[in-house]
Design a protein around this motif. Structure first.
Motif, PDB file in Angstrom:
ATOM      1  N   SER A 124       1.392  -1.240  -0.060  1.00 50.51           N
ATOM      2  CA  SER A 124       0.052  -0.325  -0.244  1.00 50.51           C
ATOM      3  C   SER A 124       0.928   1.234  -0.160  1.00 50.51           C
ATOM      4  O   SER A 124       2.267   1.666  -0.910  1.00 50.51           O
ATOM      5  CB  SER A 124      -0.821   0.227   1.717  1.00 50.51           C
ATOM      6  OG  SER A 124      -1.716   1.171   0.880  1.00 50.51           O
ATOM      7  N   GLY A 125       0.746   2.562   0.513  1.00 48.86           N
ATOM      8  CA  GLY A 125       1.391   3.156   1.235  1.00 48.86           C
ATOM      9  C   GLY A 125       2.725   2.962   1.341  1.00 48.86           C
ATOM     10  O   GLY A 125       3.724   4.432   1.303  1.00 48.86           O
ATOM     11  N   CYS A 182      -0.363  -6.811  -7.863  1.00 54.36           N
ATOM     12  CA  CYS A 182      -1.237  -5.829  -8.238  1.00 54.36           C
ATOM     13  C   CYS A 182      -2.986  -6.679  -8.302  1.00 54.36           C
ATOM     14  O   CYS A 182      -2.885  -7.982  -8.557  1.00 54.36           O
ATOM     15  CB  CYS A 182      -1.552  -4.252  -8.620  1.00 54.36           C
ATOM     16  SG  CYS A 182      -2.115  -5.054 -11.059  1.00 54.36           S
ATOM     17  N   TYR A 183      -4.261  -5.788  -8.474  1.00 49.37           N
ATOM     18  CA  TYR A 183      -5.311  -6.393  -8.666  1.00 49.37           C
ATOM     19  C   TYR A 183      -5.864  -4.897  -9.768  1.00 49.37           C
ATOM     20  O   TYR A 183      -5.319  -3.787  -9.419  1.00 49.37           O
ATOM     21  CB  TYR A 183      -6.410  -7.138  -8.134  1.00 49.37           C
ATOM     22  CG  TYR A 183      -6.705  -5.566  -6.673  1.00 49.37           C
ATOM     23  CD1 TYR A 183      -8.298  -5.876  -7.278  1.00 49.37           C
ATOM     24  CD2 TYR A 183      -6.252  -5.059  -6.183  1.00 49.37           C
ATOM     25  CE1 TYR A 183      -8.851  -4.415  -5.908  1.00 49.37           C
ATOM     26  CE2 TYR A 183      -6.919  -4.336  -4.897  1.00 49.37           C
ATOM     27  CZ  TYR A 183      -8.280  -3.736  -5.625  1.00 49.37           C
ATOM     28  OH  TYR A 183      -8.795  -2.450  -4.463  1.00 49.37           O
ATOM     29  N   ASP A 184      -7.224  -5.684 -10.331  1.00 47.82           N
ATOM     30  CA  ASP A 184      -8.063  -4.288 -11.254  1.00 47.82           C
ATOM     31  C   ASP A 184      -8.749  -4.105 -10.123  1.00 47.82           C
ATOM     32  O   ASP A 184      -9.773  -4.716 -10.098  1.00 47.82           O
ATOM     33  CB  ASP A 184      -9.146  -5.409 -12.343  1.00 47.82           C
ATOM     34  CG  ASP A 184      -9.223  -4.326 -13.605  1.00 47.82           C
ATOM     35  OD1 ASP A 184      -9.319  -3.356 -13.012  1.00 47.82           O
ATOM     36  OD2 ASP A 184      -9.720  -4.584 -14.399  1.00 47.82           O
ATOM     37  N   ASN A 247     -15.463  -7.630  -8.926  1.00 50.21           N
ATOM     38  CA  ASN A 247     -15.389  -6.675  -8.252  1.00 50.21           C
ATOM     39  C   ASN A 247     -14.719  -6.359  -6.709  1.00 50.21           C
ATOM     40  O   ASN A 247     -15.627  -5.675  -6.067  1.00 50.21           O
ATOM     41  CB  ASN A 247     -15.813  -5.758  -9.165  1.00 50.21           C
ATOM     42  CG  ASN A 247     -15.510  -5.107 -10.501  1.00 50.21           C
ATOM     43  OD1 ASN A 247     -14.373  -4.814 -10.703  1.00 50.21           O
ATOM     44  ND2 ASN A 247     -16.463  -5.209 -10.788  1.00 50.21           N
ATOM     45  N   ARG A 248     -14.445  -7.426  -6.205  1.00 51.09           N
ATOM     46  CA  ARG A 248     -13.995  -6.907  -4.896  1.00 51.09           C
ATOM     47  C   ARG A 248     -12.933  -6.039  -4.180  1.00 51.09           C
ATOM     48  O   ARG A 248     -11.727  -6.144  -5.103  1.00 51.09           O
ATOM     49  CB  ARG A 248     -13.535  -8.340  -4.030  1.00 51.09           C
ATOM     50  CG  ARG A 248     -14.383  -9.464  -4.378  1.00 51.09           C
ATOM     51  CD  ARG A 248     -14.126 -10.956  -4.163  1.00 51.09           C
ATOM     52  NE  ARG A 248     -13.819 -11.668  -4.067  1.00 51.09           N
ATOM     53  CZ  ARG A 248     -12.564 -12.575  -3.621  1.00 51.09           C
ATOM     54  NH1 ARG A 248     -12.098 -12.411  -1.951  1.00 51.09           N
ATOM     55  NH2 ARG A 248     -11.703 -12.875  -4.252  1.00 51.09           N
ATOM     56  N   ILE A 249     -12.804  -5.890  -3.173  1.00 49.55           N
ATOM     57  CA  ILE A 249     -11.880  -4.282  -2.494  1.00 49.55           C
ATOM     58  C   ILE A 249     -10.762  -5.708  -1.955  1.00 49.55           C
ATOM     59  O   ILE A 249     -11.018  -6.904  -1.305  1.00 49.55           O
ATOM     60  CB  ILE A 249     -11.945  -3.792  -1.412  1.00 49.55           C
ATOM     61  CG1 ILE A 249     -13.005  -2.795  -1.729  1.00 49.55           C
ATOM     62  CG2 ILE A 249     -11.003  -3.494  -1.109  1.00 49.55           C
ATOM     63  CD1 ILE A 249     -13.474  -2.157  -1.152  1.00 49.55           C
ATOM     64  N   LEU A 250      -9.307  -6.074  -2.787  1.00 48.77           N
ATOM     65  CA  LEU A 250      -8.331  -7.536  -2.411  1.00 48.77           C
ATOM     66  C   LEU A 250      -7.170  -6.699  -2.200  1.00 48.77           C
ATOM     67  O   LEU A 250      -6.207  -7.499  -2.007  1.00 48.77           O
ATOM     68  CB  LEU A 250      -8.143  -8.016  -3.855  1.00 48.77           C
ATOM     69  CG  LEU A 250      -9.915  -8.754  -4.271  1.00 48.77           C
ATOM     70  CD1 LEU A 250      -9.213  -9.527  -5.661  1.00 48.77           C
ATOM     71  CD2 LEU A 250      -9.993  -9.852  -4.334  1.00 48.77           C
ATOM     72  N   HIS A 251      -7.192  -5.498  -1.246  1.00 41.03           N
ATOM     73  CA  HIS A 251      -5.598  -4.856  -1.304  1.00 41.03           C
ATOM     74  C   HIS A 251      -4.945  -5.147   0.137  1.00 41.03           C
ATOM     75  O   HIS A 251      -3.918  -5.501  -0.639  1.00 41.03           O
ATOM     76  CB  HIS A 251      -6.325  -3.300  -1.106  1.00 41.03           C
ATOM     77  CG  HIS A 251      -5.056  -3.017  -0.435  1.00 41.03           C
ATOM     78  ND1 HIS A 251      -4.227  -1.878  -1.403  1.00 41.03           N
ATOM     79  CD2 HIS A 251      -4.854  -1.532   0.321  1.00 41.03           C
ATOM     80  CE1 HIS A 251      -3.424  -1.115  -1.188  1.00 41.03           C
ATOM     81  NE2 HIS A 251      -4.048  -1.387   0.610  1.00 41.03           N
TER      82      HIS A 251
END
Length: 271
Positions: A124-125, A182-184, A247-251
């Protein structure tokens, strides 16, 4: 505690388990936005415990890597910026490229083992720490032989010569690796709104990286389930994109649930 406004925890084997005749590897892992070092390292689930402790599990993945890798002394250094945001930390410290180089040198001076190999990793950041490192010199240090971006390459910049620096470094030694996961994220919604703007996100950043590298390198593409893998230089440059059809949040799922750290540090290593 290191100046300016940085905290570090060094996770090392007990002295009796360090073999001075073996090579040493130090992994610098920059924490994601909003997470402490302890939350990034992780621990077992427990009723009432903050959920941040359960989503990355870097310490557990690192222990597994140690079990698989008896040929190196492995040391993990987890770095946290005051305010829990490396982008904001860099904004407060315009001389951050110099500061980051000094922080790394200071920590290495505390490790009494000769010339360790370095892996720079982030989530992430934490990617902002990596770009600050790259901006600190015209060439990447020969001591670094692996970079790992876990959904963290938002700010890849051709104008800042990030691509050229990586290419020169990769081509300088066949043991060097750059791994990006990464992810879409383009159409992911949170509370009915897209979480990524029309030009942002790591999916687009990974596309920019590939476009830059493809000027000089030939990529091979494979598909494994929902993972699209683009690789060059015999796999030493690997860009992995989760296509995210739901379209899930996979972060964070890319890191903890899917063991992204463990995968990234073991790509192109002996079985």
């Amino acid at each position: 505690h290191l100046e300016p406004e940085v905290r570090a925890i060094i996770v090392a084997p007990l002295p009796r388990r360090i073999a001075v005749e073996k090579p040493t590897r130090v992994v610098f892992f920059a924490t994601p936005n909003g997470n402490t070092i302890e939350q990034t390292l992780g621990c077992k689930r427990q009723e009432g415990r903050d959920w941040h402790f359960e989503i990355q599990q870097i310490a557990a993945q690192h222990r597994q890597w140690q079990a698989w890798n008896p040929g190196e002394n492995l040391i993990l250094v987890c770095l946290e910026a005051e305010g829990l945001s490396w982008p904001r930390w860099r904004a407060r410290h315009p001389d951050n490229p110099v500061s980051i180089q000094n922080i790394i040198r200071s920590i290495l001076s505390e490790i009494p083992l000769k010339t360790p190999r370095l892996t720079l990793a982030c989530h992430s950041g934490g990617g902002s720490f990596m770009w600050g490192f790259l901006n600190g010199a015209d060439q990447i240090s020969e001591q670094v032989d692996r970079f790992l971006f876990l959904d963290a390459n938002y700010s890849f910049s051709v104008a800042d010569q990030h691509g050229q620096k990586f290419l020169s470094w990769l081509q300088g030694d066949e043991k060097r690796c750059l791994i990006v996961i990464c992810y879409d994220d383009r159409n992911v919604l949170f509370q009915g709104k897209k979480v990524i703007g029309p030009t942002g996100g790591t999916y687009r950043a990974t596309g920019r990286m590939r476009d830059r590298f493809a000027r000089e390198l030939k990529f091979e593409e494979t598909l494994s389930g929902d993972l699209q893998i683009a690789s060059a230089l015999n796999g030493r440059l690997t860009l992995i994109t989760h296509l995210n059809p739901q379209n899930r949040i996979l972060h964070t799922a890319l890191v903890g649930d899917m063991n992204g750290y463990l995968y990234g540090v073991t790509v192109k290593t002996p079985p």
